[in-house]
Design a protein around this motif. Structure first.
Motif, PDB file in Angstrom:
ATOM      1  N   ALA A  83       0.853  -1.196   0.000  1.00  0.00           N
ATOM      2  CA  ALA A  83       0.000   0.000   0.000  1.00  0.00           C
ATOM      3  C   ALA A  83       0.883   1.238   0.000  1.00  0.00           C
ATOM      4  CB  ALA A  83      -0.901   0.001   1.237  1.00  0.00           C
ATOM      5  N   THR A  84       0.577   2.176  -0.876  1.00  0.00           N
ATOM      6  CA  THR A  84       1.250   3.469  -0.836  1.00  0.00           C
ATOM      7  C   THR A  84       0.215   4.565  -1.090  1.00  0.00           C
ATOM      8  OG1 THR A  84       3.221   4.697  -1.529  1.00  0.00           O
ATOM      9  CG2 THR A  84       1.970   3.582  -3.268  1.00  0.00           C
ATOM     10  N   LYS A  85       0.669   5.810  -1.120  1.00  0.00           N
ATOM     11  CA  LYS A  85      -0.277   6.928  -1.155  1.00  0.00           C
ATOM     12  C   LYS A  85       0.166   8.014  -2.126  1.00  0.00           C
ATOM     13  CE  LYS A  85      -0.818   6.278   3.843  1.00  0.00           C
ATOM     14  NZ  LYS A  85       0.537   5.754   4.103  1.00  0.00           N
ATOM     15  N   VAL A  86      -0.809   8.828  -2.526  1.00  0.00           N
ATOM     16  CA  VAL A  86      -0.581   9.964  -3.407  1.00  0.00           C
ATOM     17  C   VAL A  86      -1.319  11.172  -2.850  1.00  0.00           C
ATOM     18  CG1 VAL A  86      -2.572   9.329  -4.866  1.00  0.00           C
ATOM     19  CG2 VAL A  86      -0.785  10.819  -5.787  1.00  0.00           C
ATOM     20  N   TYR A  87      -0.730  12.343  -2.958  1.00  0.00           N
ATOM     21  CA  TYR A  87      -1.359  13.619  -2.598  1.00  0.00           C
ATOM     22  C   TYR A  87      -0.306  14.701  -2.391  1.00  0.00           C
ATOM     23  CZ  TYR A  87      -4.069  17.201  -0.126  1.00  0.00           C
ATOM     24  OH  TYR A  87      -4.669  18.385   0.252  1.00  0.00           O
ATOM     25  N   GLY A  88       0.775  14.357  -1.686  1.00  0.00           N
ATOM     26  CA  GLY A  88       1.698  15.366  -1.201  1.00  0.00           C
ATOM     27  C   GLY A  88       2.633  15.938  -2.246  1.00  0.00           C
ATOM     28  N   ASP A  89       3.391  16.939  -1.814  1.00  0.00           N
ATOM     29  CA  ASP A  89       4.412  17.614  -2.618  1.00  0.00           C
ATOM     30  C   ASP A  89       5.668  16.752  -2.624  1.00  0.00           C
ATOM     31  OD1 ASP A  89       6.332  19.267  -3.713  1.00  0.00           O
ATOM     32  OD2 ASP A  89       6.006  20.926  -2.319  1.00  0.00           O
ATOM     33  N   MET A  90       6.073  16.285  -3.803  1.00  0.00           N
ATOM     34  CA  MET A  90       7.252  15.439  -3.929  1.00  0.00           C
ATOM     35  C   MET A  90       8.528  16.247  -4.165  1.00  0.00           C
ATOM     36  SD  MET A  90       6.442  12.376  -3.327  1.00  0.00           S
ATOM     37  CE  MET A  90       7.871  11.480  -3.918  1.00  0.00           C
ATOM     38  N   HIS A  91       8.421  17.570  -4.104  1.00  0.00           N
ATOM     39  CA  HIS A  91       9.582  18.448  -4.288  1.00  0.00           C
ATOM     40  C   HIS A  91      10.279  18.169  -5.623  1.00  0.00           C
ATOM     41  CE1 HIS A  91       9.478  20.182  -0.179  1.00  0.00           C
ATOM     42  NE2 HIS A  91       8.872  19.040   0.084  1.00  0.00           N
ATOM     43  N   ASP A  92       9.467  17.886  -6.619  1.00  0.00           N
ATOM     44  CA  ASP A  92       9.964  17.617  -7.969  1.00  0.00           C
ATOM     45  C   ASP A  92       9.728  18.856  -8.826  1.00  0.00           C
ATOM     46  OD1 ASP A  92      10.499  16.809 -10.535  1.00  0.00           O
ATOM     47  OD2 ASP A  92       9.269  14.990 -10.463  1.00  0.00           O
ATOM     48  N   PRO A  93      10.790  19.538  -9.260  1.00  0.00           N
ATOM     49  CA  PRO A  93      10.606  20.774 -10.045  1.00  0.00           C
ATOM     50  C   PRO A  93       9.858  20.526 -11.348  1.00  0.00           C
ATOM     51  CG  PRO A  93      12.895  20.032 -10.136  1.00  0.00           C
ATOM     52  CD  PRO A  93      12.228  19.216  -9.086  1.00  0.00           C
ATOM     53  N   SER A 104      -5.330  15.177  -8.740  1.00  0.00           N
ATOM     54  CA  SER A 104      -5.832  15.419 -10.096  1.00  0.00           C
ATOM     55  C   SER A 104      -5.508  14.174 -10.902  1.00  0.00           C
ATOM     56  CB  SER A 104      -5.166  16.642 -10.738  1.00  0.00           C
ATOM     57  OG  SER A 104      -3.784  16.396 -10.985  1.00  0.00           O
ATOM     58  N   ALA A 105      -6.157  14.006 -12.056  1.00  0.00           N
ATOM     59  CA  ALA A 105      -5.832  12.873 -12.918  1.00  0.00           C
ATOM     60  C   ALA A 105      -4.367  12.941 -13.343  1.00  0.00           C
ATOM     61  CB  ALA A 105      -6.747  12.872 -14.137  1.00  0.00           C
ATOM     62  N   TYR A 106      -3.882  14.147 -13.614  1.00  0.00           N
ATOM     63  CA  TYR A 106      -2.486  14.347 -14.009  1.00  0.00           C
ATOM     64  C   TYR A 106      -1.546  13.871 -12.903  1.00  0.00           C
ATOM     65  CZ  TYR A 106       1.874  16.890 -14.978  1.00  0.00           C
ATOM     66  OH  TYR A 106       3.186  17.225 -15.189  1.00  0.00           O
ATOM     67  N   LYS A 107      -1.837  14.306 -11.681  1.00  0.00           N
ATOM     68  CA  LYS A 107      -0.945  13.984 -10.573  1.00  0.00           C
ATOM     69  C   LYS A 107      -0.991  12.504 -10.228  1.00  0.00           C
ATOM     70  CE  LYS A 107       0.642  15.951  -6.256  1.00  0.00           C
ATOM     71  NZ  LYS A 107       0.477  17.068  -5.309  1.00  0.00           N
ATOM     72  N   ILE A 108      -2.176  11.914 -10.256  1.00  0.00           N
ATOM     73  CA  ILE A 108      -2.298  10.489  -9.966  1.00  0.00           C
ATOM     74  C   ILE A 108      -1.458   9.681 -10.943  1.00  0.00           C
ATOM     75  CG2 ILE A 108      -3.890   8.528 -10.014  1.00  0.00           C
ATOM     76  CD1 ILE A 108      -6.008  10.526  -8.856  1.00  0.00           C
ATOM     77  N   TRP A 138     -15.190  14.123  -8.562  1.00  0.00           N
ATOM     78  CA  TRP A 138     -14.985  12.687  -8.427  1.00  0.00           C
ATOM     79  C   TRP A 138     -14.990  11.967  -9.768  1.00  0.00           C
ATOM     80  CZ3 TRP A 138     -12.824   9.747  -5.045  1.00  0.00           C
ATOM     81  CH2 TRP A 138     -12.713  10.186  -3.723  1.00  0.00           C
ATOM     82  N   ASN A 139     -15.622  12.518 -10.778  1.00  0.00           N
ATOM     83  CA  ASN A 139     -15.547  11.901 -12.107  1.00  0.00           C
ATOM     84  C   ASN A 139     -14.098  11.862 -12.592  1.00  0.00           C
ATOM     85  OD1 ASN A 139     -18.249  11.239 -12.614  1.00  0.00           O
ATOM     86  ND2 ASN A 139     -18.738  13.334 -13.208  1.00  0.00           N
ATOM     87  N   GLU A 140     -13.365  12.940 -12.311  1.00  0.00           N
ATOM     88  CA  GLU A 140     -11.952  12.982 -12.700  1.00  0.00           C
ATOM     89  C   GLU A 140     -11.146  11.953 -11.925  1.00  0.00           C
ATOM     90  OE1 GLU A 140      -8.093  16.026 -12.590  1.00  0.00           O
ATOM     91  OE2 GLU A 140     -10.109  16.818 -12.262  1.00  0.00           O
ATOM     92  N   LEU A 141     -11.369  11.887 -10.609  1.00  0.00           N
ATOM     93  CA  LEU A 141     -10.583  10.979  -9.776  1.00  0.00           C
ATOM     94  C   LEU A 141     -10.889   9.522 -10.092  1.00  0.00           C
ATOM     95  CD1 LEU A 141     -10.737  12.820  -6.328  1.00  0.00           C
ATOM     96  CD2 LEU A 141      -8.936  12.884  -8.044  1.00  0.00           C
ATOM     97  N   TRP A 142     -12.159   9.160 -10.131  1.00  0.00           N
ATOM     98  CA  TRP A 142     -12.486   7.767 -10.411  1.00  0.00           C
ATOM     99  C   TRP A 142     -12.053   7.369 -11.817  1.00  0.00           C
ATOM    100  CZ3 TRP A 142     -12.314   4.888  -6.703  1.00  0.00           C
ATOM    101  CH2 TRP A 142     -13.005   5.076  -5.496  1.00  0.00           C
ATOM    102  N   GLY A 143     -12.135   8.305 -12.758  1.00  0.00           N
ATOM    103  CA  GLY A 143     -11.659   8.012 -14.105  1.00  0.00           C
ATOM    104  C   GLY A 143     -10.183   7.672 -14.119  1.00  0.00           C
ATOM    105  N   ALA A 144      -9.395   8.440 -13.358  1.00  0.00           N
ATOM    106  CA  ALA A 144      -7.947   8.199 -13.305  1.00  0.00           C
ATOM    107  C   ALA A 144      -7.635   6.856 -12.656  1.00  0.00           C
ATOM    108  CB  ALA A 144      -7.262   9.327 -12.538  1.00  0.00           C
TER     109      ALA A 144
END
Length: 327
Positions: A83-93, A104-108, A138-144
């Motif tokens: 199990a891992t997670k997505v949401y935070g700032d990865m400090h990636d320029p 967002s779908a992009y970020k996921i 939620w349409n965006e999130l579930w779609g991703a």
């Protein structure tokens, strides 16, 4: 080792979940490898991490350590429900304006690929939203998530730190799409933090989510450190005021645990395990010795009398309302 289904899914996981947030921070790689090997040997198949662990500029370090552990082979990856997670700032320029915390779908898509690369795997069993982002449809999130699942990159979707209302909305939107929806909610829940009993636990139970409590010892406050002269997690974080706020309860609890003949930390874990709404508390250990100690919680059984005494010391948010484990 005891096993249980993860929410309404058919996936079975161990009743304890190994949390890895200390790996690469307080725990070096060699000790992390030792702990994870011991977890598998003990029958723990459920391990939780997050892409941001390692923290700040070192975000991703914990996933990298786990990836190198998996790379050793010998069935390590195959035997692990990851199990891992997505949401935070990865400090990636290269994230540009999408670097800030959120979903967002992009970020996921982008951050899932990053986690897979660091973890040296092609799939993640449980992919969790680390927090809710109410700005996103939620349409965006579930779609991703549906695309990621169709590609075989994730198996199930979970949430973390969601309110009961957010869980209900997410499940309603998923049902409208014919989607399985969330199978788990990871939430702060312990004897000093019983607020989830008002909405999060009932919503999760009704809508088919397993509950994965984080901070089951409340940063060390429920581990008995206060009477052994050691620093509690609260003191390390500068929260001595909170320790004093609960000192009378903690002293009563320590006395009760002495009567039981069991240490406070194991009774705290056993209390969570006694609740049928709970899938698996996360044990965020730093050392092999802490891991081996935590395993003993599975052998601590609390009867009705003991559970009632605990309720008297740490009343739930409803006061005299029925106990959470009786739902």
């Amino acid at each position: 080792m005891e096993y249980t289904a993860l929410g309404k899914s058919g996936l079975r996981v161990s009743r304890l979940c190994l949390g890895t947030m200390n790996f690469g921070v307080d725990t070096n790689e060699k000790e992390a490898f030792r702990i994870m090997d011991s977890a598998l040997d003990a029958g723990i198949n459920f391990m939780d991490t997050a892409n941001i662990y390692g923290w700040g500029e070192n975000a991703g370090r914990t996933e990298e350590i786990m990836g190198r552990w998996f790379k050793q082979g010998d069935g390590r990856r195959e035997r692990t429900v990851l199990a891992t997670k997505v949401y935070g700032d990865m400090h990636d320029p290269y994230d540009g304006p999408n670097r800030e915390a959120g979903l967002s779908a992009y970020k996921i898509k982008r951050h899932l690929e990053g986690s897979l690369r660091r973890l040296q795997t092609d799939h993640i069993e449980l992919y969790q939203m680390h927090h809710v982002d109410r700005r996103v449809n939620w349409n965006e999130l579930w779609g991703a998530f549906e695309i990621a699942a169709a590609q075989g990159k994730i198996g199930y979707v979970g949430s973390s730190n969601f309110a009961g209302w957010d869980i209900a909305v997410a499940q309603g939107e998923a049902k409208a799409r014919g989607h399985l929806g969330l199978v788990s909610e990871q939430h702060k829940y312990n004897l000093l933090c019983r607020l989830p009993e008002l909405e999060v636990l009932p919503a999760s139970k009704e809508l088919g989510l397993g509950v994965i409590p984080w901070s089951p010892l409340d940063g060390g406050l429920l581990a008995g450190n206060h009477r052994r002269g050691g620093d509690s997690g609260g003191r390390r974080s500068g929260d001595a005021k909170r320790l004093e706020q609960h000192r009378e309860q903690l002293d009563r609890y320590a006395k009760f645990c002495d009567e039981l003949g069991e240490p406070e930390d194991l009774v705290s874990l056993a209390w969570l395990l006694a609740n049928p709404a709970v899938t698996a508390p996360i044990i965020g250990v730093r050392t092999q010795e802490q891991f081996e100690r935590s395993l003993r919680a599975l052998d601590v059984k609390l009867d009705e009398s003991a559970l009632k005494r605990i309720d008297e010391i740490f009343p739930g948010p409803g006061g005299e309302a029925p106990r959470a484990y009786a739902w």
